[in-house]
Design a protein around this motif. Structure first.
Motif, mmCIF file in Angstrom:
data_model
loop_
_atom_site.group_PDB
_atom_site.id
_atom_site.type_symbol
_atom_site.label_atom_id
_atom_site.label_comp_id
_atom_site.label_asym_id
_atom_site.label_seq_id
_atom_site.Cartn_x
_atom_site.Cartn_y
_atom_site.Cartn_z
ATOM 1 N N CYS A 363 0.702 -21.952 -20.161
ATOM 2 C CA CYS A 363 0.138 -23.057 -19.382
ATOM 3 C C CYS A 363 -1.372 -23.042 -19.542
ATOM 4 O O CYS A 363 -2.056 -22.201 -18.938
ATOM 5 C CB CYS A 363 0.535 -22.931 -17.911
ATOM 6 N N HIS A 364 -1.930 -23.943 -20.349
ATOM 7 C CA HIS A 364 -3.356 -23.981 -20.636
ATOM 8 C C HIS A 364 -4.017 -25.242 -20.103
ATOM 9 O O HIS A 364 -5.118 -25.591 -20.550
ATOM 10 C CB HIS A 364 -3.582 -23.874 -22.148
ATOM 11 N N THR A 365 -3.399 -25.934 -19.174
ATOM 12 C CA THR A 365 -3.953 -27.162 -18.602
ATOM 13 C C THR A 365 -4.550 -26.855 -17.233
ATOM 14 O O THR A 365 -3.865 -26.331 -16.351
ATOM 15 C CB THR A 365 -2.870 -28.240 -18.464
ATOM 16 N N LYS A 367 -5.579 -28.862 -14.780
ATOM 17 C CA LYS A 367 -5.044 -29.630 -13.659
ATOM 18 C C LYS A 367 -3.700 -29.073 -13.198
ATOM 19 O O LYS A 367 -3.419 -28.996 -11.999
ATOM 20 C CB LYS A 367 -4.911 -31.090 -14.058
ATOM 21 N N GLU A 368 -2.852 -28.688 -14.151
ATOM 22 C CA GLU A 368 -1.549 -28.134 -13.779
ATOM 23 C C GLU A 368 -1.701 -26.797 -13.054
ATOM 24 O O GLU A 368 -1.018 -26.537 -12.059
ATOM 25 C CB GLU A 368 -0.697 -27.969 -15.039
ATOM 26 N N GLU A 386 -11.380 -25.505 -14.111
ATOM 27 C CA GLU A 386 -11.746 -25.987 -15.438
ATOM 28 C C GLU A 386 -12.753 -25.049 -16.104
ATOM 29 O O GLU A 386 -12.693 -24.825 -17.322
ATOM 30 C CB GLU A 386 -12.320 -27.398 -15.333
#
Length: 491
Positions: A363-365, A367-368, A386
């Protein structure tokens, strides 16, 4: 007279209030705020406090409200009907006077004597803020300032003989002139407060107390000169607080000259080389450069005034900074180097392990990750997540750990010094890993950490001289500090 009836028995209210015999209860009123008792004096005449002549004519009456100790968990207020008398003596300068209530409340006081004593006992046991919180929960509402003021009204102990005295400075107000504090270390109480910090006043105090055998002080020249002149028979020692404080300052200076060791240890522990830094906007860079230029200008001005012979307190007033800042500036002749300041704590810190785990799972997002952390109680901003994700992108598909995130922020020399002087059992896991890596990366840092551990176990007087001998022989090798800076010279 108001009577209280309970279980068929009649009880006089004044009997359990412990009131003076000259007072009688008129009535009792109760509401949600407090229990109010109205009283008046029964004496037929009152003597004038100036001439002593008994007055027999009443001029007027008024109510005086006095707070008392709580009753069955309720605030208690006394409404005293005060009579103002006319002095019959024509030559007396005080023609009208109000009657007093000795044994209950002093003149102009808004609390009874027993309530003041209770607050003083509470203030001596606790500090102002904690004492005010406890007293308010016990139906004696007050403020921290009032509690401290009551404690300061207490007289000092009459027995002023002291054998082991600790001397240090204290400030009238933050940033204001300093006075001198003398503490009886044997009985753990304040012996005296001198209004100024000078050799003359401290020397005069020592000469009045010739029974002093031991003087505990810091390494300041003022108290050393005062003890030499006023108490030549006393042995001068350094207390544990100043000893450890001076050692922590010495460690901070050492790592301040060896910041590359801290960066190398942090990067090695993070599992990579140099950490890429995000660029700042031109405006922020300009503001940062302007602040650094001002720091250099102020540093040069402090040294110029010091070479001209001005005292440190006078320099602080002329430059417009605190005395501690002047002391720090005079410890190093060269201007401070420009470095980027980093925050050591953030709301995201408790979730770093979860971030590393989710990153390794793919998981590299940002926002998630942010939405998942919010469900777990995270209250920070998306921007913080971020920034961390941007720091992790150079790793690519490689596995990362929590240390890869935390050690992006290289510990400052001060934080490193505090890590080392802290007992081993009180260090966190990250601090232990960083110190171990620091010792592995450089032999000089390993020597410093070893001496610090030995220092912590040799604070007792029996092992102090042994430790200082070892410290001097090993530290002189890499030209950093000797025992004179740590122990305070001749002290």
């Amino acid at each position: 007279m108001f009577k209280c009836r309970k279980a068929g028995a009649v009880m006089d209210v004044s009997s359990f209030l412990v009131l003076p015999s000259t007072l009688t209860v008129d009535r009792v009123e109760q509401n949600a705020e407090a229990l109010t008792i109205f009283l008046h004096a029964t004496t037929s005449c009152v003597c004038c406090p100036t001439c002593g002549t008994a007055g027999s004519r009443v001029h007027s009456r008024y109510f005086r409200t006095v707070a008392d100790l709580p009753c069955v968990g309720q605030r208690l207020r006394l409404k005293l009907l005060v009579r103002k008398w006319i002095c019959p003596l024509d030559s007396c300068p005080q023609h009208i006077f109000a009657e007093s209530f000795p044994g209950l409340a002093r003149r102009y006081a808004r609390m009874t004597d027993r309530l003041i004593q209770a607050l003083q006992a509470l203030g001596v046991t606790a500090n102002g803020a904690d004492g005010a919180y406890v007293s308010s929960s016990l139906a004696m509402p007050t403020t921290a300032k009032t509690l401290i003021r009551r404690v300061l009204a207490l007289p000092l102990p009459k027995d002023r003989s002291v054998r082991i005295v600790g001397i240090d400075e204290w400030a009238w107000k933050k940033g204001s002139p300093y006075g001198t504090l003398l503490v009886d270390l044997q009985h753990r109480r304040i012996t005296d407060l001198l209004p100024e910090r000078s050799v003359e006043s401290s020397t005069a105090w020592f000469k009045k107390h010739s029974q002093v055998k031991i003087v505990s002080r810091d390494r300041g020249k003022i108290f050393r000169a005062a003890a030499d002149a006023g108490a030549p028979q006393a042995k001068q020692i350094v207390d544990r607080f100043h000893l450890q404080k001076n050692f922590a300052e010495a460690l901070e200076k050492f790592f301040g000259h060896h910041k590359r060791l801290l960066k190398a240890a942090a990067h090695q522990l993070a599992g990579k080389g140099q950490v890429p830094e995000t660029g700042a906007t031109p405006q922020k860079k300009q503001e940062r450069n302007n602040r650094y230029t001002e720091r250099v200008r102020r540093h040069k001005k402090i040294w110029k005034l010091s070479r001209a012979g001005y005292r440190k307190d006078d320099i602080a007033q002329m430059v417009g900074i605190g005395s501690r800042s002047v002391y720090r500036a005079l410890e190093q002749e060269q201007p401070p180097t420009q470095h980027r300041r980093r925050w050591s704590h953030h709301k995201v810190d408790p979730y770093l392990s979860y971030l590393a785990k989710r990153w390794n799972e793919g998981c590299h997002t940002a926002k998630e990750l942010y939405e998942e952390m919010v469900t777990q109680g995270y209250t920070g901003s998306l921007r913080a997540i971020e920034r961390i994700v941007a720091q992790l992108r150079p790793y690519g598909t490689k596995s990362v750990t929590k240390q890869a995130i935390t050690l992006q922020k290289v510990p400052s020399p001060r934080n490193t010094a505090l890590m080392i002087v802290r007992p081993v059992e009180k260090r966190t896991a990250d601090q232990t890993m960083f110190i171990d890596q620091l010792c592995k990366s450089d032999p000089t840092a390993a020597t410093v950490c070893t001496l610090a551990q030995a220092f912590g176990s040799h604070l007792a007087p029996s092992g102090r001289e042994t430790w200082f001998g070892e410290m001097e022989s090993r530290c002189t090798g890499f030209g950093y500090c000797g025992t004179d800076k740590l122990y305070g010279g001749t002290g």
